[in-house]
Design a protein around this motif. Structure first.
Motif, short mmCIF file in Angstrom:
data_model
loop_
_atom_site.label_atom_id
_atom_site.label_comp_id
_atom_site.label_asym_id
_atom_site.label_seq_id
_atom_site.Cartn_x
_atom_site.Cartn_y
_atom_site.Cartn_z
N SER A 407 0.80 -1.22 0.00
CA SER A 407 0.00 0.00 0.00
C SER A 407 0.83 1.27 0.00
CB SER A 407 -0.93 0.00 1.23
OG SER A 407 -0.16 -0.04 2.43
N ALA A 408 2.14 1.15 0.09
CA ALA A 408 2.99 2.34 0.11
C ALA A 408 2.95 3.04 -1.25
CB ALA A 408 4.42 1.95 0.46
N ASP A 409 2.80 4.34 -1.24
CA ASP A 409 2.81 5.14 -2.48
C ASP A 409 4.26 5.40 -2.86
OD1 ASP A 409 2.36 6.73 -4.61
OD2 ASP A 409 1.50 8.41 -3.47
N LEU A 410 4.72 4.63 -3.84
CA LEU A 410 6.12 4.71 -4.25
C LEU A 410 6.34 5.68 -5.41
CD1 LEU A 410 6.92 0.88 -4.18
CD2 LEU A 410 7.17 2.57 -2.35
N ASN A 411 5.28 6.35 -5.89
CA ASN A 411 5.39 7.24 -7.05
C ASN A 411 5.94 6.50 -8.27
OD1 ASN A 411 4.32 9.58 -6.02
ND2 ASN A 411 6.29 10.40 -5.35
N ALA A 412 5.56 5.22 -8.36
CA ALA A 412 6.13 4.39 -9.43
C ALA A 412 5.70 4.84 -10.82
CB ALA A 412 5.73 2.93 -9.21
N THR A 413 4.52 5.43 -10.93
CA THR A 413 4.02 5.83 -12.26
C THR A 413 4.20 7.32 -12.52
OG1 THR A 413 1.80 6.15 -11.35
CG2 THR A 413 2.32 3.99 -12.23
N LYS A 414 4.81 8.02 -11.60
CA LYS A 414 5.01 9.46 -11.77
C LYS A 414 6.15 9.72 -12.76
CE LYS A 414 5.90 13.73 -9.24
NZ LYS A 414 6.20 14.33 -7.91
N ARG A 415 5.88 10.52 -13.77
CA ARG A 415 6.88 10.79 -14.81
C ARG A 415 7.70 12.02 -14.43
NH1 ARG A 415 3.17 10.09 -20.30
NH2 ARG A 415 2.41 7.98 -19.81
N ALA A 416 8.96 11.98 -14.81
CA ALA A 416 9.84 13.14 -14.57
C ALA A 416 9.51 14.23 -15.58
CB ALA A 416 11.29 12.73 -14.69
N TRP A 417 9.70 15.47 -15.17
CA TRP A 417 9.34 16.61 -16.02
C TRP A 417 10.13 16.65 -17.30
CZ3 TRP A 417 13.12 19.95 -17.49
CH2 TRP A 417 14.30 19.94 -16.73
N TRP A 418 11.35 16.10 -17.26
CA TRP A 418 12.22 16.22 -18.44
C TRP A 418 11.99 15.12 -19.46
CZ3 TRP A 418 15.64 12.14 -19.15
CH2 TRP A 418 15.88 11.32 -18.01
N TRP A 419 11.23 14.10 -19.11
CA TRP A 419 10.99 13.01 -20.05
C TRP A 419 10.31 13.50 -21.34
CZ3 TRP A 419 8.98 8.31 -16.69
CH2 TRP A 419 10.03 7.86 -15.87
N PRO A 420 9.20 14.20 -21.27
CA PRO A 420 8.57 14.64 -22.53
C PRO A 420 9.44 15.61 -23.33
CG PRO A 420 7.49 15.64 -20.63
CD PRO A 420 8.40 14.59 -20.11
N VAL A 421 10.21 16.43 -22.63
CA VAL A 421 11.10 17.36 -23.33
C VAL A 421 12.12 16.58 -24.15
CG1 VAL A 421 12.82 19.18 -23.05
CG2 VAL A 421 10.78 19.12 -21.57
N PHE A 422 12.79 15.62 -23.51
CA PHE A 422 13.78 14.82 -24.22
C PHE A 422 13.14 14.00 -25.32
CE2 PHE A 422 18.10 14.45 -22.17
CZ PHE A 422 18.00 15.64 -21.48
N SER A 423 11.92 13.50 -25.07
CA SER A 423 11.26 12.68 -26.08
C SER A 423 10.96 13.49 -27.33
CB SER A 423 9.96 12.10 -25.49
OG SER A 423 9.32 11.26 -26.44
N VAL A 424 10.45 14.72 -27.13
CA VAL A 424 10.14 15.58 -28.29
C VAL A 424 11.41 15.93 -29.05
CG1 VAL A 424 9.35 17.90 -28.95
CG2 VAL A 424 8.05 16.55 -27.28
N VAL A 425 12.47 16.25 -28.33
CA VAL A 425 13.72 16.59 -29.00
C VAL A 425 14.28 15.38 -29.73
CG1 VAL A 425 16.08 17.41 -28.64
CG2 VAL A 425 14.20 18.43 -27.35
N GLN A 426 14.16 14.20 -29.11
CA GLN A 426 14.65 12.99 -29.76
C GLN A 426 13.93 12.75 -31.09
OE1 GLN A 426 17.16 11.19 -29.39
NE2 GLN A 426 17.50 10.42 -27.29
N TRP A 427 12.61 12.90 -31.04
CA TRP A 427 11.84 12.69 -32.28
C TRP A 427 12.17 13.77 -33.33
CZ3 TRP A 427 9.77 8.45 -33.82
CH2 TRP A 427 9.31 7.49 -32.88
N LEU A 428 12.38 14.97 -32.86
CA LEU A 428 12.77 16.02 -33.82
C LEU A 428 14.12 15.69 -34.45
CD1 LEU A 428 11.71 19.28 -31.91
CD2 LEU A 428 10.65 18.27 -33.95
N ALA A 429 15.06 15.23 -33.61
CA ALA A 429 16.38 14.85 -34.13
C ALA A 429 16.25 13.71 -35.11
CB ALA A 429 17.30 14.47 -32.98
N LEU A 430 15.38 12.76 -34.80
CA LEU A 430 15.19 11.63 -35.71
C LEU A 430 14.56 12.09 -37.02
CD1 LEU A 430 15.31 8.58 -36.20
CD2 LEU A 430 13.06 8.39 -35.13
#
Length: 536
Positions: A407-430
């Protein structure tokens, strides 16, 4: 003044009785049942006696066979009511001489004394007013079991104890060990009479009295004076009457007797409980317990899974799009443990290995060490009860720990703020790289089919499509490498957060199932000691 003093005495006695009863109740299940029953009997007798006539003082004459107890009783009461030599060789049942009979019947019924006589005026004895009850009791060393039991019972009920001994058997060990010594705490309501001094030479009286006083001192009755009397000649009888009259007039014998009973009962409780002060729950022991339970609950395994899961998810979200799909073949360790919550549904169980023999041994060891530390210094029975309290939830502990982890809230599904930024830049680079490749492909196709090939823009002498491919690939790789460093730092932070949450949950379980019961038991022990001190 006497009335106010008696009221204060009664109030103090009531407080001590209440404290003794509290100590008895707190000792239930911890101390020997026989001792607790003896204390309960004392409380019952005290309650019964206090509900009966406070105007009457019951004085019992106790003695061995041949001590002349009944003759002395007659001499003191100025009666021949106890002269039963013809009817019975020894006193077989209690006889009561009552002055001021009104209100004495319920008291005598409680004493189970059926043979009753009314007493007339006796100089020296009744000068202090009425309310006196004299009892002539069966010999306490009688061969008849019933006689002895009557004497023993009434010795625990009368207000004043008069021990009558004779020059021949005054030093008898059985008399002192079995009867007089057990009442050593009742000095305030005890009179000791050496009867038949007429059988001694005048030069022998003082040495015999001194010898008896020495024995009484060893019995714990050193403050009791010995009265030398003779029922035959009347020597010392007047003094004995005055001593009895003084006790009756003071109207404190009942309270003094019951106070002595309380002190004796408290002593029995103290002996059964032993001496000592429990160390109690200390912060370092609480921390050590939580650490031990965390180890048994596989917290390190879960923390490691949180760290790995975060890094794996970071790769899936921010890795180079060309290779990130390969991470999907790696299983998420949190999902494998049943700890990755994707929605609001609560997780009730984990997939962690159950507590087998080794796991249960780790749990038991942590709890045992905590209990030993908390009970350190406590007396034997209470040390055992504190340890038992620590183990009281042994069966429920493994499941509770597993649920705390689940029952402990481990924040397992919480995404880091920089993930979408890096993902968008990665796709742009690709896209840039793919755009460059498509451009180069078109140019190559035109050349292959011998068609006019347009001039390609150049930058610093490099064809723009080539620069696009190179820039896209290099940027993707650099972003992927950077994301690894960032994800490693984030994983450490997420793992530290998970460790705090898990340990907090484990600490709550420890408090509820181990620490709480131990604190309650040590508090009970402290209240027992306080009540016992108040009773003493």
């Amino acid at each position: 003044m006497s009335r106010h003093r008696n009221a204060r005495t009664e109030s103090a006695l009531a407080g001590r009785l209440a404290a003794l009863n509290e100590a008895r109740e707190l000792g239930e299940g911890r101390l020997d049942d026989a001792v607790l029953q003896r204390v309960y009997d004392v409380l019952e007798r005290a309650s019964s006696r206090r509900s009966l006539s406070a105007e009457h003082t019951v004085v019992g004459f106790f003695g061995a066979t041949g001590s002349g107890k009944s003759s002395l009783f007659n001499a003191v009461a100025a009666t021949d009511a106890a002269r039963v030599a013809v009817r019975r060789p020894t006193t077989s049942e209690a006889l009561a001489m009552v002055w001021q009979p009104d209100g004495s019947a319920p008291l005598l019924d409680w004493l189970e004394v059926s043979e009753r006589r009314g007493g007339g005026p006796v100089p020296g004895l009744t000068d202090g007013g009425g309310g006196l009850v004299l009892l002539d009791l069966p010999d306490f060393d009688s061969v008849h079991r019933g006689h002895r039991e009557t004497a023993e019972r009434l010795a625990g009920q009368v207000d004043v104890l008069v021990w009558v001994v004779d020059p021949q058997k005054y030093a008898d060990a059985a008399i002192h060990n079995d009867f007089i010594r057990p009442f050593s705490a009742h000095t305030a309501v005890t009179l000791v009479v050496l009867n038949q001094v007429d059988r001694l030479a005048s030069s022998e009286v003082k040495p015999v009295v001194a010898s008896l006083s020495s024995i009484l001192d060893r019995d714990g009755l050193g403050k009791v004076s010995v009265l030398g009397v003779s029922a035959v000649t009347g020597e010392g009888v007047d003094r004995l009457r005055r001593e009895v009259a003084a006790v009756v007039k003071a109207k404190q014998a009942q309270s003094a007797r019951l106070a002595a009973d309380v002190a004796v009962a408290a002593g029995h409780l103290e002996q059964a409980a032993g001496a000592g002060v429990a160390a109690g729950v200390r912060q370092q022991d609480r921390t050590a317990l939580a650490a031990g339970l965390a180890d048994a609950a596989h917290v390190d395994t879960v923390v490691s899974a949180v760290r790995t899961s975060y890094r794996l998810e970071a790769v899936r979200r921010t890795g180079w799009p060309v290779t990130r799909w390969m991470s999907r073949f790696r299983k998420d360790p949190l999902r494998r443990l049943g700890l990755r919550r994707e929605g609001p549904a609560e997780v009730n169980r984990t997939s962690l290995p159950p507590a087998g023999a080794a796991g249960q041994a780790r749990l038991d060891s942590a709890v045992r060490d905590f209990a030993d530390a908390a009970s350190d210094g406590a007396a034997g029975p209470w040390r055992a009860s504190i340890r038992a309290a620590a183990r009281s939830n042994r069966e429920a502990l493994p499941d509770a720990l597993d649920q705390a982890v689940a029952s402990a809230d481990l924040n397992a599904t919480k995404r880091a703020w920089w993930w979408p930024v890096f993902s968008v830049v990665q796709w742009l680079a690709l896209l840039v790289a793919v755009g460059g490749l498509v451009w180069l492909g078109v140019l190559a196709a035109l050349g292959y089919f011998q068609l006019p090939v347009p001039e390609v823009p150049r930058e610093q002498g490099w064809p723009l499509p080539t620069l696009m491919v190179a820039a896209g690939v290099v940027a993707g790789i650099l972003l992927a490498v950077t994301s690894k460093f960032l994800s490693a730092a984030g994983a450490r932070g997420r793992a530290a957060f998970a460790r705090r949450r898990l340990r907090g949950g484990i600490a709550d379980v420890a408090q509820s199932l181990v620490v709480g019961p131990v604190e309650a038991e040590t508090a009970r022990y402290a209240r027992f000691q306080e009540a016992l001190n108040a009773a003493r």
